[in-house]
Design a protein around this motif. Structure first.
Motif, mmCIF file in Angstrom:
data_model
loop_
_atom_site.group_PDB
_atom_site.id
_atom_site.type_symbol
_atom_site.label_atom_id
_atom_site.label_comp_id
_atom_site.label_asym_id
_atom_site.label_seq_id
_atom_site.Cartn_x
_atom_site.Cartn_y
_atom_site.Cartn_z
ATOM 1 N N UNK A 1 -9.733 9.221 -3.895
ATOM 2 C CA UNK A 1 -10.257 8.014 -4.532
ATOM 3 C C UNK A 1 -9.923 6.788 -3.701
ATOM 4 N N UNK A 2 -8.713 6.748 -3.155
ATOM 5 C CA UNK A 2 -8.307 5.625 -2.305
ATOM 6 C C UNK A 2 -9.210 5.548 -1.072
ATOM 7 N N UNK A 3 -9.481 6.680 -0.462
ATOM 8 C CA UNK A 3 -10.368 6.709 0.703
ATOM 9 C C UNK A 3 -11.757 6.188 0.327
ATOM 10 N N UNK A 4 -12.235 6.552 -0.842
ATOM 11 C CA UNK A 4 -13.543 6.079 -1.312
ATOM 12 C C UNK A 4 -13.532 4.555 -1.491
ATOM 13 N N UNK A 5 -12.487 4.041 -2.111
ATOM 14 C CA UNK A 5 -12.357 2.590 -2.313
ATOM 15 C C UNK A 5 -12.335 1.871 -0.961
ATOM 16 N N UNK A 6 -11.558 2.394 -0.029
ATOM 17 C CA UNK A 6 -11.464 1.769 1.294
ATOM 18 C C UNK A 6 -12.783 1.845 2.046
ATOM 19 N N UNK B 1 0.840 -1.210 0.000
ATOM 20 C CA UNK B 1 0.000 0.000 0.000
ATOM 21 C C UNK B 1 0.868 1.251 0.000
ATOM 22 N N UNK B 2 1.908 1.258 0.811
ATOM 23 C CA UNK B 2 2.795 2.422 0.884
ATOM 24 C C UNK B 2 3.533 2.627 -0.434
ATOM 25 N N UNK B 3 3.988 1.548 -1.033
ATOM 26 C CA UNK B 3 4.653 1.654 -2.335
ATOM 27 C C UNK B 3 3.713 2.193 -3.398
ATOM 28 N N UNK B 4 2.478 1.706 -3.386
ATOM 29 C CA UNK B 4 1.485 2.202 -4.351
ATOM 30 C C UNK B 4 1.177 3.681 -4.114
ATOM 31 N N UNK B 5 1.096 4.090 -2.851
ATOM 32 C CA UNK B 5 0.838 5.502 -2.559
ATOM 33 C C UNK B 5 1.963 6.366 -3.108
ATOM 34 N N UNK B 6 3.177 5.964 -2.901
ATOM 35 C CA UNK B 6 4.302 6.792 -3.354
ATOM 36 C C UNK B 6 4.320 6.900 -4.882
ATOM 37 N N UNK B 7 3.877 5.844 -5.572
ATOM 38 C CA UNK B 7 3.881 5.842 -7.041
ATOM 39 C C UNK B 7 2.505 6.119 -7.649
ATOM 40 N N UNK B 8 1.462 6.263 -6.802
ATOM 41 C CA UNK B 8 0.076 6.416 -7.264
ATOM 42 C C UNK B 8 -0.285 5.286 -8.220
ATOM 43 N N UNK B 9 -0.171 4.061 -7.732
ATOM 44 C CA UNK B 9 -0.262 2.930 -8.657
ATOM 45 C C UNK B 9 -1.165 1.770 -8.234
ATOM 46 N N UNK B 10 -1.945 1.887 -7.169
ATOM 47 C CA UNK B 10 -2.789 0.764 -6.745
ATOM 48 C C UNK B 10 -3.857 0.498 -7.804
ATOM 49 N N UNK B 11 -3.906 -0.729 -8.336
ATOM 50 C CA UNK B 11 -4.872 -1.036 -9.408
ATOM 51 C C UNK B 11 -6.322 -0.731 -9.031
ATOM 52 N N UNK B 12 -6.718 -1.023 -7.785
ATOM 53 C CA UNK B 12 -8.118 -0.794 -7.399
ATOM 54 C C UNK B 12 -8.446 0.691 -7.310
ATOM 55 N N UNK B 13 -7.456 1.512 -7.035
ATOM 56 C CA UNK B 13 -7.670 2.967 -7.014
ATOM 57 C C UNK B 13 -7.709 3.492 -8.449
ATOM 58 N N UNK B 14 -6.758 3.081 -9.237
ATOM 59 C CA UNK B 14 -6.703 3.537 -10.632
ATOM 60 C C UNK B 14 -7.955 3.139 -11.404
ATOM 61 N N UNK B 15 -8.527 1.977 -11.087
ATOM 62 C CA UNK B 15 -9.726 1.501 -11.780
ATOM 63 C C UNK B 15 -10.919 2.429 -11.567
ATOM 64 N N UNK B 16 -10.920 3.199 -10.488
ATOM 65 C CA UNK B 16 -12.010 4.143 -10.190
ATOM 66 C C UNK B 16 -11.864 5.466 -10.949
ATOM 67 N N UNK B 17 -10.721 5.694 -11.529
ATOM 68 C CA UNK B 17 -10.454 6.953 -12.226
ATOM 69 C C UNK B 17 -10.738 6.808 -13.714
ATOM 70 N N UNK B 18 -11.221 7.863 -14.356
ATOM 71 C CA UNK B 18 -11.409 7.811 -15.808
ATOM 72 C C UNK B 18 -10.088 7.503 -16.501
#
Length: 161
Positions: free
Chosen positions: A130-135, A92-109
């Motif tokens: 968006x991450x907060x919304x997913x969580x 999760x921390x690695x994804x936050x630093x790179x803005x790369x979590x697939x489940x978060x990106x899937x919510x974005x256009x």
């Protein structure tokens, strides 16, 4: 992500709100970058303290995550361990630093997701929101309806503080 905690969702939302309201952001600064801003919220340490502790060992957040050892004695590892206690994982921390979590990106256009930059403040804010919304959605599914009312009161209290 381990068990999702309302406190983590509230901290992510507060981090996004602080950034929107002008909190310091600098991707190359260990205390003011993506992970650094969330670390400030979860640990109550200042950006300067986080940065100073991180500089005791070489590397950026991605390097610190890879070298994480809870028994190392390095202050940055204590910070990371504290962050993990909220239900985060090293991934999760690695994804936050790179803005790369697939489940978060899937919510974005599509056009937004493909143009995110890990060092652009507005992109970090969008990602955090968006991450907060997913969580929150996952948290609501995992929390029995009986507990939702009590947890919602706590969540709102944390989010407003």
């Amino acid at each position: 992500m381990k068990e999702i905690k309302a406190e983590l969702i509230a901290a992510i939302e507060r981090t996004a709100k602080k950034l929107k309201n002008g909190a310091a952001y600098q991707w190359g600064h260990m205390g003011a970058c993506n992970c650094g801003n969330l670390a400030q919220e979860l640990t109550s340490l200042s950006k300067a303290e986080i940065h100073r502790f991180a500089m005791e060992r070489s590397g950026d957040w991605n390097d610190q995550i890879l070298e994480f050892c809870p028994t190392s004695g390095y202050p940055i590892d204590l910070i990371i361990e504290n962050m993990l206690s909220y239900g985060l994982t090293l991934d999760d921390l690695g994804h936050l630093e790179r803005l790369s979590a697939p489940e978060v990106l899937a919510k974005l256009p599509f056009e937004v997701r493909n143009n995110l930059s890990q060092n652009r403040k507005n992109d970090v804010i969008l990602y955090l929101e968006t991450w907060a919304q997913v969580l929150r959605e996952r948290w609501e599914k995992q929390t029995p309806a009986f507990d939702l009312v009590q947890n919602e009161k706590k969540f709102i209290s944390h989010a407003l503080s």
